[in-house]
Design a protein around this motif. Structure first.
Motif, short mmCIF file in Angstrom:
data_model
loop_
_atom_site.label_atom_id
_atom_site.label_comp_id
_atom_site.label_asym_id
_atom_site.label_seq_id
_atom_site.Cartn_x
_atom_site.Cartn_y
_atom_site.Cartn_z
N CYS A 131 -13.22 -6.74 -8.36
CA CYS A 131 -12.00 -7.48 -8.02
C CYS A 131 -10.83 -6.54 -8.26
N VAL A 132 -10.08 -6.29 -7.20
CA VAL A 132 -9.11 -5.18 -7.20
C VAL A 132 -7.73 -5.70 -6.81
N PRO A 133 -6.68 -4.91 -7.05
CA PRO A 133 -5.34 -5.34 -6.65
C PRO A 133 -5.25 -5.62 -5.14
N PHE A 134 -4.36 -6.53 -4.78
CA PHE A 134 -4.20 -6.91 -3.36
C PHE A 134 -4.02 -5.68 -2.46
N THR A 135 -3.21 -4.73 -2.95
CA THR A 135 -2.88 -3.55 -2.14
C THR A 135 -4.11 -2.72 -1.79
N HIS A 136 -5.19 -2.89 -2.56
CA HIS A 136 -6.37 -2.04 -2.38
C HIS A 136 -7.45 -2.70 -1.51
N LEU A 137 -7.33 -4.00 -1.28
CA LEU A 137 -8.47 -4.75 -0.74
C LEU A 137 -9.01 -4.18 0.57
N ALA A 138 -8.13 -4.03 1.58
CA ALA A 138 -8.62 -3.62 2.90
C ALA A 138 -9.20 -2.21 2.85
N SER A 139 -8.55 -1.32 2.10
CA SER A 139 -9.03 0.07 2.04
C SER A 139 -10.34 0.16 1.29
N VAL A 140 -10.46 -0.60 0.21
CA VAL A 140 -11.72 -0.58 -0.55
C VAL A 140 -12.83 -1.19 0.30
N ASN A 141 -12.50 -2.25 1.02
CA ASN A 141 -13.51 -2.88 1.87
C ASN A 141 -14.10 -1.88 2.87
N ALA A 142 -13.28 -0.94 3.31
CA ALA A 142 -13.73 0.02 4.32
C ALA A 142 -14.68 1.07 3.75
N VAL A 143 -14.73 1.23 2.42
CA VAL A 143 -15.58 2.30 1.86
C VAL A 143 -16.80 1.80 1.13
N ILE A 144 -16.95 0.47 0.97
CA ILE A 144 -18.11 -0.02 0.20
C ILE A 144 -19.19 -0.58 1.12
N ASP A 145 -20.40 -0.59 0.61
CA ASP A 145 -21.52 -1.19 1.33
C ASP A 145 -21.60 -2.66 0.90
N PRO A 146 -21.25 -3.58 1.81
CA PRO A 146 -21.18 -4.98 1.42
C PRO A 146 -22.52 -5.57 0.99
N GLU A 147 -23.60 -4.88 1.36
CA GLU A 147 -24.93 -5.35 0.94
C GLU A 147 -25.14 -5.11 -0.56
N LYS A 148 -24.44 -4.13 -1.08
CA LYS A 148 -24.65 -3.73 -2.49
C LYS A 148 -23.50 -4.08 -3.39
N LEU A 149 -22.30 -4.17 -2.81
CA LEU A 149 -21.11 -4.33 -3.65
C LEU A 149 -20.17 -5.35 -3.01
N GLY A 150 -19.91 -6.42 -3.73
CA GLY A 150 -18.98 -7.44 -3.25
C GLY A 150 -17.55 -7.09 -3.62
N LEU A 151 -16.63 -7.66 -2.88
CA LEU A 151 -15.21 -7.37 -3.11
C LEU A 151 -14.45 -8.66 -3.37
N GLY A 152 -13.52 -8.60 -4.32
CA GLY A 152 -12.72 -9.78 -4.59
C GLY A 152 -11.28 -9.43 -4.92
N ALA A 153 -10.42 -10.45 -4.83
CA ALA A 153 -9.03 -10.32 -5.27
C ALA A 153 -8.93 -10.86 -6.70
N GLU A 154 -7.76 -10.68 -7.29
CA GLU A 154 -7.56 -11.10 -8.68
C GLU A 154 -6.76 -12.39 -8.79
N ASN A 155 -6.36 -12.92 -7.63
CA ASN A 155 -5.51 -14.11 -7.61
C ASN A 155 -5.30 -14.48 -6.15
N CYS A 156 -4.80 -15.69 -5.89
CA CYS A 156 -4.24 -16.00 -4.58
C CYS A 156 -3.20 -17.09 -4.78
N ALA A 157 -2.42 -17.34 -3.74
CA ALA A 157 -1.32 -18.30 -3.84
C ALA A 157 -1.81 -19.74 -3.87
N ASP A 158 -0.94 -20.62 -4.34
CA ASP A 158 -1.26 -22.05 -4.33
C ASP A 158 -0.67 -22.76 -3.11
#
Ligand code: PEP
Length: 251
Positions: free
Chosen positions: A42-69
């Motif tokens: 779970c990474v900062p918002f600014t990193h999400l799209a870039s990190v998503n592009a470099v990880i293998d989703p089969e092995k590593l999930g991606l998350g944010a640390e918060n979202c709006a209400d």
């Protein structure tokens, strides 16, 4: 059968470049390992799209640390659940004690965040836990029960089953003080019986309950061996690929 999960919470650490490097390191390390748990960062918002592009989703999930209400609109600086989901993230940490403590998050706002996250197909990693005073004055079981009831118990059983819980005693977060295996197991069993009281044993047995609070390679094995502990939410030790992997391989 419920899942074992080890999730990193990077908090407000790493520049974008450092974050991509760290994600790459974890992703690479996972290639050589037959992990016995789901692994998430779970990474900062600014990193999400870039990190998503470099990880293998089969092995590593991606998350944010918060979202709006709120879903969208005039909320300057906020990041909505649909925005998080549009980056490829699948998880979102909600109700972390730092957000409750420093940003005034209440059960009421968290209730909204959970619903919005679920509506986007995100898996909330919902944090609960008592502060030191509540541990010492013996109210900790009631405090944690109330946190679950207030924010989550108006969900249907089907929606509740989509949530991951993380028990994080606030006195153990970033302090180097870990709950003992026994203290953590007792609380996890209490959480599971609280869920069973509302949704029944079958639902309670399906929910993954992670432990968080100074979890490290050296103490992860003992914690993860407990019958009601299904993994960890990892802060400091998730900022180094080697120590994070030391926790992942504790299963
Ligand atoms: C956290 O903040 O979620 C956490 C568990 O932090 P740490 O591992 O550093 O105690």
């Amino acid at each position: 059968m419920r899942k074992n999960i080890v999730a990193g919470n990077w908090k407000m650490n790493t520049t974008l470049q450092e974050g991509i490097q760290l994600a790459n390191d974890v992703n690479e390390a996972l290639k050589g390992v037959d992990a016995k748990c789901d692994v998430v960062i779970c990474v900062p918002f600014t990193h999400l799209a870039s990190v998503n592009a470099v990880i293998d989703p089969e092995k590593l999930g991606l998350g944010a640390e918060n979202c709006a209400d709120h879903l969208k609109g005039a909320y300057t600086g906020e990041v909505s659940a649909p925005m998080v989901a549009s980056t490829g993230a699948k998880y979102v940490i909600l109700g972390h004690s730092e957000r409750r403590q420093y940003y005034g998050e209440t059960s009421e706002t968290l209730k909204e965040k959970v619903k919005l996250a679920l509506a986007e197909g995100l898996t909330p990693i919902f944090c609960i836990g008592e502060v030191l005073e509540e541990r010492e004055n013996g109210t900790y079981n009631d405090v944690v029960k109330a946190q679950i009831e207030e924010a989550l118990f108006d969900l249907s059983a089907d929606d509740f089953k989509k949530i991951v819980l993380a028990y994080e005693p606030v006195w153990a977060i970033g302090t180097g003080k870990t709950a003992t295996d026994e203290q953590a197991q007792d609380m996890h069993a209490h959480i599971r019986s609280t869920i069973a009281g509302k949704y029944g044993k079958e639902v309670a047995d399906e929910i993954s309950i992670l432990y968080g609070g100074s979890c490290k390679p050296g103490n992860a094995k003992g914690l993860f061996a407990q019958p009601d502990i299904d993994g960890g939410l990892i802060g400091g030790a998730a900022l180094d690929a080697e120590s994070f992997m030391g926790i992942v391989t504790a299963f």
